[in-house]
Design an enzyme around this catalytic site. Sequence first.
Site, PDB file in Angstrom:
ATOM      1  N   ALA A 122       0.820  -1.211   0.000  1.00 40.53           N
ATOM      2  CA  ALA A 122       0.000   0.000   0.000  1.00 40.53           C
ATOM      3  C   ALA A 122       0.860   1.270   0.000  1.00 40.53           C
ATOM      4  CB  ALA A 122      -0.925   0.009   1.216  1.00 40.53           C
ATOM      5  N   ASP A 176      10.145  -3.752  -9.031  1.00 40.58           N
ATOM      6  CA  ASP A 176      10.934  -4.426  -8.019  1.00 40.58           C
ATOM      7  C   ASP A 176      11.990  -3.421  -7.601  1.00 40.58           C
ATOM      8  OD1 ASP A 176      11.228  -6.789  -6.453  1.00 40.58           O
ATOM      9  OD2 ASP A 176      13.192  -7.009  -7.361  1.00 40.58           O
ATOM     10  N   HIS A 233      14.322   6.822  -6.867  1.00 37.79           N
ATOM     11  CA  HIS A 233      14.483   5.716  -7.805  1.00 37.79           C
ATOM     12  C   HIS A 233      13.139   5.364  -8.442  1.00 37.79           C
ATOM     13  CE1 HIS A 233      13.340   4.472  -3.877  1.00 37.79           C
ATOM     14  NE2 HIS A 233      13.248   3.188  -4.150  1.00 37.79           N
TER      15      HIS A 233
HETATM   16  P1  IMP Z   1       9.681  -5.203  -3.442  1.00 37.30           P
HETATM   17  O1  IMP Z   1       8.261  -5.017  -3.038  1.00 37.30           O
HETATM   18  O2  IMP Z   1      10.102  -6.603  -3.625  1.00 37.30           O
HETATM   19  O3  IMP Z   1      10.075  -4.292  -4.567  1.00 37.30           O
HETATM   20  O4  IMP Z   1      10.503  -4.750  -2.139  1.00 37.30           O
HETATM   21  C1  IMP Z   1      11.137  -3.570  -2.076  1.00 37.30           C
HETATM   22  C2  IMP Z   1      11.723  -3.379  -0.675  1.00 37.30           C
HETATM   23  O5  IMP Z   1      12.876  -2.541  -0.811  1.00 37.30           O
HETATM   24  C3  IMP Z   1      10.774  -2.643   0.248  1.00 37.30           C
HETATM   25  O6  IMP Z   1       9.968  -3.505   0.981  1.00 37.30           O
HETATM   26  C4  IMP Z   1      11.759  -1.883   1.118  1.00 37.30           C
HETATM   27  O7  IMP Z   1      12.326  -2.751   2.064  1.00 37.30           O
HETATM   28  C5  IMP Z   1      12.858  -1.520   0.142  1.00 37.30           C
HETATM   29  N1  IMP Z   1      12.556  -0.249  -0.548  1.00 37.30           N
HETATM   30  C6  IMP Z   1      12.260  -0.087  -1.857  1.00 37.30           C
HETATM   31  N2  IMP Z   1      12.010   1.207  -2.139  1.00 37.30           N
HETATM   32  C7  IMP Z   1      12.138   1.864  -0.973  1.00 37.30           C
HETATM   33  C8  IMP Z   1      11.971   3.239  -0.630  1.00 37.30           C
HETATM   34  O8  IMP Z   1      11.619   4.106  -1.436  1.00 37.30           O
HETATM   35  N3  IMP Z   1      12.188   3.529   0.660  1.00 37.30           N
HETATM   36  C9  IMP Z   1      12.551   2.613   1.591  1.00 37.30           C
HETATM   37  N4  IMP Z   1      12.687   1.326   1.327  1.00 37.30           N
HETATM   38  C10 IMP Z   1      12.497   0.944   0.043  1.00 37.30           C
END
Ligand code: IMP
Length: 208
Positions: A13, A77, A188
């Site tokens: 979310a 991702d 990013h």
């Molecule tokens: P995904 O849902 O597999 O892409 O997991 C990405 C994970 O990377 C998140 O649950 C965070 O732990 C970390 N992450 C990615 N983007 C951010 C950000 O903008 N701020 C802080 N943590 C981030």
Amino acid sequence: MKADKIIFATGNADKMREIQMIMADLGFGIQSMKEAGIDMEIAENGTTFEENAMIKASAIAQELKTRNVQAIVLADDSGLEIDYLDKAPGVYSARYMGEDTPYSVKNANLIKQLEGVPDEKRTARFVCVIAAVFPDGSRYTTRAAIEGRIGYEERGQNGFGYDPIFFLPEYGMYSAELAPEEKNRISHRGKALEEMKRVLKRAAEETI
Ligand code: IMP
């Protein structure tokens, strides 16, 4: 591009809120998986951000095909690469120390692992890859990163995840201290989504 909606393949979310803000001016309705009535567990077993983003987007696109729904599927991702830890947690950022472990614990652990490490060796970056699968099967990815350093303490109340330990030398602030609009402008995810918006606009123009 014969599709009138975009479905974003994430169950997170916090990320969905950022994504809807960034994509608001695109003129497409953007639905989360939940809003689109899709409830699927997708194993993110790739070893790169590109692989994982494409695994998620393809799985949802496949499901939509069986339901006869024409939509563009986007998935992201993302993660944190810490140079001193050989780019860990990287693609395992969400799963690092366990998916349900609070970020206060994960963040404190990372700071501890960098104890005594000088500023110049604390370099890190957030990376984000966005994958798109179109109804005709064509695929695209965009990637962006934001460079920073792991701080010595947690700071700030905004953002999520590792934002409180991610220091941005250019701004003299931690990521969790940025206002949401400011974070989206430089992050990013913001930059990878802006690039994906250009891909989507080009695809829309080509079919006129
Ligand atoms: P995904 O849902 O597999 O892409 O997991 C990405 C994970 O990377 C998140 O649950 C965070 O732990 C970390 N992450 C990615 N983007 C951010 C950000 O903008 N701020 C802080 N943590 C981030």
